[in-house]
Design an enzyme around this catalytic site. Structure first.
Site, PDB file in Angstrom:
ATOM      1  N   CYS A   1      21.706  25.004   2.144  1.00  0.00           N
ATOM      2  CA  CYS A   1      20.165  25.102   1.725  1.00  0.00           C
ATOM      3  C   CYS A   1      20.387  24.567   0.215  1.00  0.00           C
ATOM      4  O   CYS A   1      21.392  25.565  -0.535  1.00  0.00           O
ATOM      5  CB  CYS A   1      19.049  25.913   1.443  1.00  0.00           C
ATOM      6  SG  CYS A   1      18.108  25.554  -0.065  1.00  0.00           S
TER       7      CYS A   1
ATOM      8  N   LYS B   1      -4.305 -13.214   0.350  1.00  0.00           N
ATOM      9  CA  LYS B   1      -2.946 -13.674   1.200  1.00  0.00           C
ATOM     10  C   LYS B   1      -2.354 -12.695   1.724  1.00  0.00           C
ATOM     11  O   LYS B   1      -1.928 -11.399   1.838  1.00  0.00           O
ATOM     12  CB  LYS B   1      -1.751 -14.538   0.259  1.00  0.00           C
ATOM     13  CG  LYS B   1      -1.121 -15.521   0.710  1.00  0.00           C
ATOM     14  CD  LYS B   1      -0.042 -15.868   0.621  1.00  0.00           C
ATOM     15  CE  LYS B   1       0.761 -16.322   0.872  1.00  0.00           C
ATOM     16  NZ  LYS B   1       1.665 -15.624   1.678  1.00  0.00           N
TER      17      LYS B   1
ATOM     18  N   CYS C   1      19.140  27.634  -2.460  1.00  0.00           N
ATOM     19  CA  CYS C   1      19.593  28.634  -2.313  1.00  0.00           C
ATOM     20  C   CYS C   1      21.197  29.439  -1.102  1.00  0.00           C
ATOM     21  O   CYS C   1      21.245  29.693  -1.275  1.00  0.00           O
ATOM     22  CB  CYS C   1      18.792  29.972  -1.987  1.00  0.00           C
ATOM     23  SG  CYS C   1      17.868  29.035  -0.648  1.00  0.00           S
TER      24      CYS C   1
ATOM     25  N   GLU D   1      -8.934 -16.895  -1.937  1.00  0.00           N
ATOM     26  CA  GLU D   1      -8.966 -15.752  -0.625  1.00  0.00           C
ATOM     27  C   GLU D   1      -7.558 -15.036  -1.151  1.00  0.00           C
ATOM     28  O   GLU D   1      -7.277 -14.959  -1.098  1.00  0.00           O
ATOM     29  CB  GLU D   1      -9.761 -16.018   0.688  1.00  0.00           C
ATOM     30  CG  GLU D   1      -8.243 -17.903   0.239  1.00  0.00           C
ATOM     31  CD  GLU D   1      -8.619 -18.036   2.023  1.00  0.00           C
ATOM     32  OE1 GLU D   1      -8.030 -18.263   2.779  1.00  0.00           O
ATOM     33  OE2 GLU D   1      -9.911 -19.355   2.258  1.00  0.00           O
TER      34      GLU D   1
ATOM     35  N   ASP E   1      -0.808 -10.552   4.635  1.00  0.00           N
ATOM     36  CA  ASP E   1       0.843 -10.217   5.177  1.00  0.00           C
ATOM     37  C   ASP E   1       0.267  -9.702   6.597  1.00  0.00           C
ATOM     38  O   ASP E   1       0.919  -8.876   6.739  1.00  0.00           O
ATOM     39  CB  ASP E   1       1.735  -9.332   3.849  1.00  0.00           C
ATOM     40  CG  ASP E   1       2.792  -9.838   3.480  1.00  0.00           C
ATOM     41  OD1 ASP E   1       3.079 -10.955   4.045  1.00  0.00           O
ATOM     42  OD2 ASP E   1       3.644  -8.888   3.448  1.00  0.00           O
TER      43      ASP E   1
ATOM     44  N   CYS F   1      14.037  31.330  -1.693  1.00  0.00           N
ATOM     45  CA  CYS F   1      15.054  29.909  -1.788  1.00  0.00           C
ATOM     46  C   CYS F   1      13.915  29.325  -3.004  1.00  0.00           C
ATOM     47  O   CYS F   1      12.652  28.825  -3.349  1.00  0.00           O
ATOM     48  CB  CYS F   1      14.912  28.957  -0.800  1.00  0.00           C
ATOM     49  SG  CYS F   1      15.148  27.000  -1.316  1.00  0.00           S
TER      50      CYS F   1
ATOM     51  N   CYS G   1      15.318  24.836   5.440  1.00  0.00           N
ATOM     52  CA  CYS G   1      15.796  25.538   5.102  1.00  0.00           C
ATOM     53  C   CYS G   1      15.225  27.246   5.385  1.00  0.00           C
ATOM     54  O   CYS G   1      14.016  27.542   5.083  1.00  0.00           O
ATOM     55  CB  CYS G   1      15.514  25.822   3.520  1.00  0.00           C
ATOM     56  SG  CYS G   1      16.220  27.516   2.510  1.00  0.00           S
TER      57      CYS G   1
ATOM     58  N   LYS H   1       1.261 -15.386  -6.361  1.00  0.00           N
ATOM     59  CA  LYS H   1       1.841 -14.291  -5.568  1.00  0.00           C
ATOM     60  C   LYS H   1       2.046 -12.879  -6.109  1.00  0.00           C
ATOM     61  O   LYS H   1       2.020 -13.069  -7.740  1.00  0.00           O
ATOM     62  CB  LYS H   1       3.752 -13.939  -5.224  1.00  0.00           C
ATOM     63  CG  LYS H   1       3.335 -14.935  -3.746  1.00  0.00           C
ATOM     64  CD  LYS H   1       3.277 -15.154  -2.497  1.00  0.00           C
ATOM     65  CE  LYS H   1       4.841 -14.498  -2.291  1.00  0.00           C
ATOM     66  NZ  LYS H   1       5.201 -14.993  -0.831  1.00  0.00           N
TER      67      LYS H   1
HETATM   68  O1  D41 Z   1      -3.991 -15.330   4.250  1.00  0.00           O
HETATM   69  C1  D41 Z   1      -3.265 -16.153   4.227  1.00  0.00           C
HETATM   70  N1  D41 Z   1      -1.778 -15.743   4.534  1.00  0.00           N
HETATM   71  C2  D41 Z   1      -3.446 -17.201   4.362  1.00  0.00           C
HETATM   72  C3  D41 Z   1      -2.763 -18.357   5.148  1.00  0.00           C
HETATM   73  C4  D41 Z   1      -4.696 -17.935   3.388  1.00  0.00           C
HETATM   74  N2  D41 Z   1      -5.436 -16.945   3.082  1.00  0.00           N
HETATM   75  N3  D41 Z   1      -4.378 -19.383   3.291  1.00  0.00           N
HETATM   76  C5  D41 Z   1      -3.633 -20.008   3.842  1.00  0.00           C
HETATM   77  N4  D41 Z   1      -4.104 -21.555   4.137  1.00  0.00           N
HETATM   78  C6  D41 Z   1      -3.501 -22.420   4.293  1.00  0.00           C
HETATM   79  C7  D41 Z   1      -3.396 -24.056   4.067  1.00  0.00           C
HETATM   80  C8  D41 Z   1      -3.999 -23.647   2.973  1.00  0.00           C
HETATM   81  C9  D41 Z   1      -2.712 -24.592   4.043  1.00  0.00           C
HETATM   82  C10 D41 Z   1      -5.023 -23.786   5.160  1.00  0.00           C
HETATM   83  C11 D41 Z   1      -3.093 -19.779   5.400  1.00  0.00           C
HETATM   84  C12 D41 Z   1      -2.079 -21.270   4.999  1.00  0.00           C
HETATM   85  N5  D41 Z   1      -2.142 -21.859   4.966  1.00  0.00           N
HETATM   86  C13 D41 Z   1      -0.527 -20.289   5.718  1.00  0.00           C
HETATM   87  N6  D41 Z   1      -0.158 -18.832   6.343  1.00  0.00           N
HETATM   88  C14 D41 Z   1       1.290 -19.020   6.972  1.00  0.00           C
HETATM   89  C15 D41 Z   1       1.361 -20.162   6.669  1.00  0.00           C
HETATM   90  C16 D41 Z   1       0.419 -21.257   5.475  1.00  0.00           C
END
Ligand code: D41
Length: 698
Positions: free
Chosen positions: A417, A122, A420, A120, A124, A441, A435, A323
């Protein structure tokens, strides 16, 4: 008798809640709206009215109750019955190989079959937990340190993607859903646009992640409700009185059935190679996604195997975050330059010590305007956080406090500016300084020509930015009109001189031929561009705030350039969608003698279009009708009502006369209503207006 009435009313309230809930779920979670916004609003108003008249009917999970009123003074602490774990991070492929090997070894070695991972994005944002009892949302908390967080229930209730009541059936009596609250990019940008234009009243959000966190920590849920937040569920915590499926992926799908959004990007992958392929696939889409992600997460899919592996400290052995390169980095500001745009807008730009951010090396970042520099208090020599997300222009996000900052001089917009030497002025109420050199210009001329020649404007193919720079710098072109006196020889000579100056291309027979072909093409393209349309011509002039839509509206309304040029600010404002600011820009543009000269020269050199009679009617059910608004409307502001009537073809006037087709009278309507009655003009109440809009708006 009263019992049956209230039964009917209670039934109606339940039906409305059901409908609203379903519509909201389809809109916010499934991304597949089924009813128009206006209908949703009308149902919501009906429910609000019912609940106002019968407060005993209000339920805590009613869609009217997302925003609670009373601001609290602080958040209560919430202990997580099952701690919220953290994720280990990996930054390269080798660390992923290592992760998969470790799992294999612990599970008793390789049996020849690949391990299945739920994979999946991650998100932010900020990790939170939601507790449902008997299907009702009862409490939501931030992750905090994993052991305990803050009770932000009232704020979480305002997020439309979080169900107040679980959908479907067979949910456990107690269910804790964990996930991430985040702010989609569009909402973030829109919010900041608003903040930038608020003259300091609304504070800028730093980035979507901080924005999500900050929004959830608002004490007043009405503020949170205004922030465009979204939610993604990625795990469950406490489960009592029910069971969940045996794999993580199935669990996520079950959560979807119960009303939580499931990202289309969630998938499964086989083994290390499947995970890495997923990483690259999502990485390639990263910039185009509607939200920020800082990586992907791999989770061993089989929950029994997850239990077998357990965790080290607070980190599960069965999951890891892979990451992406960071979208924010720190660097130092070496200088603050001014960029002059096509309309003279002077944008302060930070020249940076080169830094690798979001996959590219960044050397400049925009500071937007003088207010923004002041707000951030960026000074030359400061260490700053730069952010580059998606294909947005890199920006300076904040200054990293250091001991020398205070000793550095604050930055101020220069008075003149840098290109010019003309004065730079900032008009009352505007965020941008400009300007005043106009087309004298060079910076503005180049960009004006570039815009003029662009495909959607006058469309001169083959005349790219570089050639426009050469043409202006070598003195062949001072204004857009000069393009139409260029000869083949001019172009060839210009190209030869540019090559000489750059010391690049040696003259060969082949390059000579290529140059000639290019020049012939450009001349032909310039010639073709002489035949254009009024709307393209207007757009090509590059008047501030006159985009294609406005250019088209102006062309239609006035029909000819001369009548447009003769129009004053008031006349301009009668054009649909033209407000006071655009009208002022247009009037000011045509008032400048220099601009009038350029236009005259363009026409003299053969730039032409067909003109027509003014077209001052709009199609639509109210075409040809004149409406007058008076009194206070409950559901709409005056401006909204005006815009929506105009969109259906009506003209909205300020006073009632015999020509008025109808008057919309809200609460406490005064003399205009009297006048309408006196003249026998039709009067609509708000309900009639809403009904009409509901029927006719598409
Ligand atoms: O999308 C995320 N930020 C995300 C965070 C995610 N897709 N899965 C996550 N899965 C976990 C566990 C496996 C520990 C259930 C997480 C996080 N933890 C997480 N986000 C912040 C601390 C932990």
């Amino acid at each position: 008798m009263s019992a049956t009435v209230s039964n009917d009313i209670a039934h109606r309230a339940a039906v409305l809640r059901e409908k609203l809930d379903e519509a909201s779920h389809r809109y916010h979670v499934l991304d597949a709206p089924t009813i128009p916004d206006a209908e949703y609003d009308a149902l919501m108003r009906e429910l609000e009215a019912l609940e106002a008249a019968h407060p005993e009917l209000v339920t805590s999970d009613s869609p009217t109750q997302r925003v609670g009123a009373a601001p609290s003074s602080e958040f209560a602490e919430v202990r997580h019955d099952i701690p919220m774990l953290s994720l280990a991070n990996a930054f390269n492929d080798e660390e992923i190989a290592e992760f998969v090997r470790r799992i294999r070894t612990r599970l008793g070695g390789d049996d020849g079959r690949p391990l299945t991972f739920s994979v999946e994005p991650k998100f932010d944002g900020l990790a939170i937990s939601l507790r449902y009892e008997k299907g009702r949302f009862v409490r939501g908390a931030t992750r905090g340190d994993g052991e305990s967080g803050e009770d932000v229930t009232a704020n979480l209730r305002t997020i439309k993607q979080i169900p107040l009541k679980l959908h479907g059936k067979d949910w456990p009596a107690v269910l804790e859903v964990r996930g991430e609250v985040y702010m989609p990019r569009a909402g973030f940008e829109k919010y900041n646009e608003l903040a930038r234009n608020s003259g300091g009243k609304i504070k800028l959000l730093i980035n979507p992640r901080n924005a999500a966190a900050g929004s959830l920590r608002q004490l007043d849920p009405r503020i949170t409700a205004k922030r465009p937040l979204a939610f993604y569920a990625y795990a469950v915590g406490v489960v009592e009185g029910g069971t969940l499926p045996p794999t993580h992926a199935q669990t996520l799908h079950r959560l979807r059935d119960w009303g939580f959004p499931l990202s289309k990007l969630v998938s499964t992958a086989e083994g290390e190679s499947g995970c890495l392929a997923y990483y690259r696939r999502i990485g390639a889409q990263r910039d185009a996604l509607p939200f920020d992600i800082d990586g992907v997460v791999y989770k061993l899919d089989d929950l029994a195997l997850q239990r077998e592996l357990g965790f080290v400290g607070r980190t599960p052995r069965w999951a890891i975050a892979h990451k992406f390169p960071a979208q924010e980095q720190t660097t130092t500001v070496e200088a603050i330059d001014i960029n002059i745009g096509r309309t003279g807008a002077a944008t302060p730009t930070a020249r940076l010590k080169p830094v690798f951010v979001g996959g590219v090396t960044v050397t400049n970042a925009t500071l937007h305007n003088a207010d923004q520099v002041a707000r951030l208090d960026v000074r030359i020599g400061d260490t700053v956080i730069v952010r580059r997300a998606g294909d947005v222009i890199p920006e300076v996000v904040s200054v990293v406090a250091d001991a020398q900052h205070a000793a550095r001089p604050p930055w101020a917009m220069p008075a003149t500016c840098p290109v010019c030497g003309s004065e730079i002025v900032r008009e009352e109420g505007e965020a941008v300084a400009r300007c005043t050199g106009g087309l004298s210009c060079a910076a503005q001329v180049q960009q004006a020509i570039f815009h003029f020649a662009s495909r959607r404007a006058i469309d001169i193919d083959g005349l790219g930015e570089r050639y426009i720079e050469d043409l202006t710098e070598l003195g062949y072109v001072q204004s857009v009109a000069d393009l139409y006196k260029l000869t083949l020889d001019d172009l060839l000579e210009m190209k030869r001189r540019a090559d000489e100056r750059d010391g690049t291309t040696p003259e060969t027979v082949k390059s000579g031929k290529v140059a000639t072909k290019w020049a012939e093409n450009v001349i032909a393209a310039i010639d073709r561009s002489r035949g254009t349309t009024l709307e393209r011509f207007l757009y090509a002039l590059g008047i501030s705030d006159v985009g294609e839509t406005t250019a088209k509206a102006l062309a239609r309304w006035f029909g000819s350039l001369d009548s447009l040029m003769a129009a004053d600010v008031d006349a301009l404002q009668t054009v649909p969608d033209v407000g006071p600011i655009v009208a002022a820009h247009v009037a000011r543009f045509f008032a400048q003698p220099h601009n009038r000269d350029v236009i005259a020269e363009l026409r003299a050199r053969g730039v032409a279009w067909t003109e027509h009679e003014p077209q001052r009617t709009i199609d639509g059910p109210l075409a040809g009708k004149t409406a007058v608004l008076t009194g206070a409307l409950g559901a709409l502001t005056r401006e909204e009502a005006r815009a929506r009537l105009e969109a259906l073809g009506a003209k909205v006037a300020g006073s009632v006369s015999k020509k008025t087709s109808f008057v919309v009278a809200g609460a406490e309507a005064g003399s205009k209503l009297d006048k309408a009655n006196e003249l026998g003009v039709e009067v609509w109440d708000e309900a009639r207006l809403l009904e009409f809009l509901k029927i006719h708006e598409v």
